[in-house]
Motif scaffolding. Structure first.
Motif, PDB file in Angstrom:
ATOM      1  N   GLU A   1       2.788  11.070  -4.050  1.00  0.00           N
ATOM      2  CA  GLU A   1       2.913  12.468  -3.647  1.00  0.00           C
ATOM      3  C   GLU A   1       3.386  13.316  -4.821  1.00  0.00           C
TER       4      GLU A   1
ATOM      5  N   ARG B   1       0.873  -1.185   0.000  1.00  0.00           N
ATOM      6  CA  ARG B   1       0.000   0.000   0.000  1.00  0.00           C
ATOM      7  C   ARG B   1       0.903   1.225   0.000  1.00  0.00           C
ATOM      8  N   CYS B   2       0.904   1.970  -1.083  1.00  0.00           N
ATOM      9  CA  CYS B   2       1.834   3.084  -1.277  1.00  0.00           C
ATOM     10  C   CYS B   2       1.087   4.406  -1.368  1.00  0.00           C
ATOM     11  N   THR B   3       1.788   5.471  -1.008  1.00  0.00           N
ATOM     12  CA  THR B   3       1.264   6.827  -1.089  1.00  0.00           C
ATOM     13  C   THR B   3       1.947   7.536  -2.249  1.00  0.00           C
TER      14      THR B   3
ATOM     15  N   TRP C   1      -2.368   0.237  -4.332  1.00  0.00           N
ATOM     16  CA  TRP C   1      -1.668  -1.023  -4.115  1.00  0.00           C
ATOM     17  C   TRP C   1      -0.698  -1.200  -5.268  1.00  0.00           C
TER      18      TRP C   1
ATOM     19  N   LYS D   1      -3.488   7.030  -2.935  1.00  0.00           N
ATOM     20  CA  LYS D   1      -2.878   5.791  -2.447  1.00  0.00           C
ATOM     21  C   LYS D   1      -3.209   4.703  -3.448  1.00  0.00           C
TER      22      LYS D   1
ATOM     23  N   GLU E   1       0.053  14.583  -0.603  1.00  0.00           N
ATOM     24  CA  GLU E   1      -0.501  13.317  -1.053  1.00  0.00           C
ATOM     25  C   GLU E   1      -1.568  13.560  -2.107  1.00  0.00           C
TER      26      GLU E   1
ATOM     27  N   HIS F   1       6.591   4.378   0.538  1.00  0.00           N
ATOM     28  CA  HIS F   1       6.127   3.125   1.138  1.00  0.00           C
ATOM     29  C   HIS F   1       6.940   2.901   2.401  1.00  0.00           C
TER      30      HIS F   1
END
Length: 112
Positions: free
Chosen positions: A13, A9-11, A37, A35, A32, A80
């Motif tokens: 930006e 699960r990544c953000t 996957w 998000k 951000e 991440h």
């Protein structure tokens, strides 16, 4: 694309500038935008050697499902955990362009 690959699960930006409330100076930061996957895949030894020969900074790739509402570009980064991945390009899948997106990355510095 198999969902099992997309286990991180990544953000995502993008760069931003904000005004410092104390000094009034503009300071660089990150905000951000979403998000997702993703699969985080370091380059294989052969691909890494080829990338180094071409003087590329790319050290791996992130793979995510295509999202029409999210416009990605190489000014953005992915976070991440405590790691930062600088996006070096945005590659759509070869078939439809709407299945998945591959993001070649270089490793970035964690800014806290």
């Amino acid at each position: 694309m198999k969902a099992g690959r997309l286990r991180h699960r990544c953000t995502i930006e993008q760069p931003t500038q904000q005004q410092d409330p104390d000094t009034g100076a503009m300071i660089d930061g990150w905000e951000e935008v979403g998000k997702a996957w993703m699969a985080i895949e370091p380059l294989s030894a052969r691909a890494f050697i080829a990338a180094q020969a071409a003087q590329s900074e790319v050290t791996g790739q992130l793979v995510m499902r295509y999202r029409p509402n999210l416009q990605l570009d190489s000014t953005m980064r992915v976070r991440h955990g405590g790691k930062i991945y600088n996006i070096e390009g945005v590659l759509q899948d070869n078939d439809s362009g709407r299945e998945h997106i591959t993001l070649p990355y270089s490793e970035g510095l964690n800014d806290g």
